[in-house]
Design an enzyme around this catalytic site. Structure first.
Site, mmCIF file in Angstrom:
data_model
loop_
_atom_site.group_PDB
_atom_site.id
_atom_site.type_symbol
_atom_site.label_atom_id
_atom_site.label_comp_id
_atom_site.label_asym_id
_atom_site.label_seq_id
_atom_site.Cartn_x
_atom_site.Cartn_y
_atom_site.Cartn_z
ATOM 1 N N ARG A 29 0.794 -1.218 0.000
ATOM 2 C CA ARG A 29 0.000 0.000 0.000
ATOM 3 C C ARG A 29 0.831 1.274 0.000
ATOM 4 N NH1 ARG A 29 -4.074 -0.839 4.737
ATOM 5 N NH2 ARG A 29 -2.038 -1.486 5.457
ATOM 6 N N LYS A 54 -0.356 -19.205 6.796
ATOM 7 C CA LYS A 54 -1.258 -19.345 7.918
ATOM 8 C C LYS A 54 -1.504 -17.980 8.549
ATOM 9 C CE LYS A 54 0.123 -20.411 12.085
ATOM 10 N NZ LYS A 54 0.913 -19.705 13.107
ATOM 11 N N HIS A 104 5.337 -23.611 7.413
ATOM 12 C CA HIS A 104 6.801 -23.542 7.312
ATOM 13 C C HIS A 104 7.490 -24.717 7.994
ATOM 14 C CE1 HIS A 104 6.756 -21.661 11.331
ATOM 15 N NE2 HIS A 104 8.037 -21.916 11.392
ATOM 16 N N LYS A 149 11.245 -27.312 7.046
ATOM 17 C CA LYS A 149 12.415 -27.549 7.904
ATOM 18 C C LYS A 149 13.123 -28.817 7.447
ATOM 19 C CE LYS A 149 10.548 -25.291 11.996
ATOM 20 N NZ LYS A 149 11.417 -24.176 12.368
ATOM 21 N N ASP A 158 -2.653 -21.958 16.875
ATOM 22 C CA ASP A 158 -1.385 -21.399 16.409
ATOM 23 C C ASP A 158 -0.373 -22.493 16.047
ATOM 24 O OD1 ASP A 158 0.314 -19.045 16.000
ATOM 25 O OD2 ASP A 158 1.464 -19.757 17.735
ATOM 26 N N HIS A 181 1.261 -26.949 12.451
ATOM 27 C CA HIS A 181 2.616 -27.498 12.506
ATOM 28 C C HIS A 181 2.679 -28.886 13.148
ATOM 29 C CE1 HIS A 181 3.465 -23.479 11.360
ATOM 30 N NE2 HIS A 181 3.554 -22.946 12.559
ATOM 31 N N LYS A 190 4.700 -21.578 25.144
ATOM 32 C CA LYS A 190 5.567 -20.402 25.178
ATOM 33 C C LYS A 190 6.186 -20.284 26.565
ATOM 34 C CE LYS A 190 3.883 -18.779 21.171
ATOM 35 N NZ LYS A 190 4.682 -18.873 19.939
HETATM 36 C C1 BG6 Z 1 4.475 -19.734 14.022
HETATM 37 C C2 BG6 Z 1 3.639 -19.380 15.211
HETATM 38 O O1 BG6 Z 1 3.670 -20.291 13.026
HETATM 39 O O2 BG6 Z 1 5.481 -20.648 14.396
HETATM 40 C C3 BG6 Z 1 4.493 -18.806 16.319
HETATM 41 O O3 BG6 Z 1 2.641 -18.437 14.870
HETATM 42 C C4 BG6 Z 1 5.650 -19.736 16.624
HETATM 43 O O4 BG6 Z 1 3.735 -18.559 17.488
HETATM 44 C C5 BG6 Z 1 6.387 -20.146 15.360
HETATM 45 O O5 BG6 Z 1 6.538 -19.049 17.488
HETATM 46 C C6 BG6 Z 1 7.415 -21.214 15.639
HETATM 47 O O6 BG6 Z 1 8.212 -21.429 14.507
HETATM 48 P P1 BG6 Z 1 9.710 -21.895 14.624
HETATM 49 O O7 BG6 Z 1 10.135 -22.080 13.210
HETATM 50 O O8 BG6 Z 1 10.456 -20.817 15.339
HETATM 51 O O9 BG6 Z 1 9.700 -23.170 15.416
#
Ligand code: BG6
Length: 480
Positions: free
Chosen positions: A46, A142, A172, A176, A229, A234, A325
């Site tokens: 934007r 996501k 993602h 890995k 999340d 994941h 966390k």
């Molecule tokens: C993200 C989450 O998708 O993945 C985050 O939204 C999380 O909350 C992160 O911290 C973790 O990714 P990685 O690659 O650091 O393990």
């Protein structure tokens, strides 16, 4: 080896994800010699700026997040691939300019690094301005929905203009290196597969522990929580790769068909099989309540659960998942805990209190690698004492510098988009099946009056999570 010539348009090119991951990742692929000479990276957002300003901004991002020195020659050459178009997602501004920049004959990829609410607008305009066609690829991030209904709606929006084989949904974790290695370990060796079932595996533990809190993104996180999340996406992907049947070929749909079958075979999770936690304040560190700025919040910053897969291979072998966390250490691992041998011929031997079961631990991060625990005789004349030792394969040690220098997940995934390989991307039906399993877990909680269990920052999570294992006469591995 360079990939095919491409024009990659990044919508939301000035946003956080582009600055932290996408642009530094592309730079590293450039340095690795993978970017064709004519390739263009077109930032679209934007804000009003020109190519030069976008290049300067990107340079700063790469220096900050890519660990590169300012004067790096490579960086100056990379920046020449960058262009910028001011675009109005909800209006007509900028689309003609964007179209003029796209070259015939190059692969066209459009990265939607924007809020999902804009996916429809972008898809619509790419189509109405004839910028995208049946060969174009789009990449989305996501969160892909927040429940089954919203995920279905998003899929429907995208499919109005694009075929499934044009849509690259990023998780993602699939990019890995060690996650991909899971498939190599399982399906390129004869050693593990015969034992990979409920007859020989007692249980599986999947842990994704983080030391960071949600400070800074508390308002997003508070509408999400650990299940949305991390678990729905994941951790689900990790679970699938461990639990799936061997695909007939390493082919996108063959792999995704097998993952889908696993998700569909997941049993509902009972309220007694799940523990939610929230980190408390300690010292001057803020607690989750302060970080989320929501005194009444019941959102979980930690979750542990027991998951059962209803099929022949896994009947009786639970998968325990936990993520949170502000835990003791940043560590992600998958541990396959085998059963003990059915009969010990060393009954009289002292076993120095060692556990007797073999364990295969796959470490995703940090220190990517694998570790297989086996029993041997303790050296020395002291009789038949058994001891458990690790067969350790830390990739950095085993593979030399190349093992240590693993590409970031985003680098790999973006190049796969250009190559047109969807194996490491989620298919629409997979995401929907995953939400269909997750929804009742979340709804049951929302309809209850329960509060998450408090836990101390720097701990392993709430004590109640230990109970989840103790009840089954099992123990979590230490988080370290
Ligand atoms: C993200 C989450 O998708 O993945 C985050 O939204 C999380 O909350 C992160 O911290 C973790 O990714 P990685 O690659 O650091 O393990």
């Amino acid at each position: 080896i360079p990939v095919e010539d491409f024009d990659l348009v990044i919508f939301g090119a000035t946003g956080d994800l582009a600055r932290r991951k996408i642009l530094p990742g592309l730079f590293r692929r450039f340095v690795a010699g993978q970017m064709p000479e004519a390739a263009q990276i077109i930032g679209a957002a934007r804000s009003e700026q020109d190519d030069e300003a976008f290049r300067a901004e990107t340079k700063a991002a790469i220096v900050e997040f890519g660990g590169v020195k300012k004067g790096d020659d490579d960086l100056a050459r990379f920046l020449q691939h960058l262009h910028y178009v001011r675009i109005d997602a909800k209006g007509e501004g900028g689309w003609k300019e964007l179209k003029a920049k796209m070259r015939k004959g190059a692969v066209h990829a459009f990265y939607f690094s924007v809020a999902p609410a804009l996916f429809g607008d972008l898809a619509e305009r790419l189509a109405s301005h004839s910028i995208a066609d049946g060969e174009s690829r789009i990449v989305v991030e996501k969160p892909f929905g927040r429940d089954l209904a919203t995920a279905k709606a998003l899929n429907a929006t995208l499919r109005k203009h694009f075929e499934e084989q044009q849509i690259y949904r990023i998780d993602h974790y699939l990019g890995k290196e060690t996650v991909q290695n899971l498939m190599a370990v399982r399906f390129a060796n004869i050693l593990f597969e015969p034992l990979w079932n409920a007859q020989y595996i007692d249980h599986v533990q999947i842990t994704v522990a983080e030391t960071v809190g949600v400070g800074g993104r508390g308002s997003y996180y508070d509408t999400s929580g650990a299940i949305r999340d991390m678990v729905q996406n994941h951790m689900m992907q990790l679970l699938c790769l461990i639990a799936m049947e061997p695909p007939y070929h390493f082919d996108p749909n063959a792999v995704r068909d097998e993952k889908l079958k696993v998700i569909r075979a997941l049993e509902p999770v009972e309220a007694t099989e799940i523990v939610r936690g929230q980190y408390q304040a300690n010292g001057d560190g803020k607690g989750y309540v302060e970080d989320s700025e929501n005194p009444a919040t019941r959102t979980e910053s930690y979750v542990a659960m027991k998951v059962r897969i209803s099929n022949w291979r896994w009947q009786g072998t639970p998968f325990y998942l936990r993520t949170g966390k502000k835990l003791r250490a940043r560590t992600s691992e998958i541990a396959i805990i085998f059963k003990e041998p059915p009969h010990s011929i060393f009954e009289d031997a002292q076993t120095s209190g060692e556990p007797k079961a073999n364990e295969l631990v796959i470490r995703l991060q940090p220190n990517e690698g694998m570790n297989l625990k086996v029993m041997i005789k303790e050296p020395g004349p002291g009789g038949m004492r058994l001891v458990q030792v690790p067969l350790d394969m830390t990739f950095a040690d085993a593979l030399g510098p190349e093992g240590a220098d693993m590409p970031d997940a985003y680098e790999r995934l973006i190049m796969d988009v250009i190559r047109g390989n969807q194996t490491l991307f989620m298919r629409g039906d997979e995401i929907e099946a995953s939400w269909a399993w997750t929804d009742p877990i979340i709804n049951a909680w929302e309809n209850s009056k329960q509060r998450p269990e408090p836990y101390d920052p720097g701990s392993s999570g709430p004590d109640e999570a230990l109970g989840l294992m103790h009840r089954d006469k099992r123990r979590w591995r230490e988080i370290r």
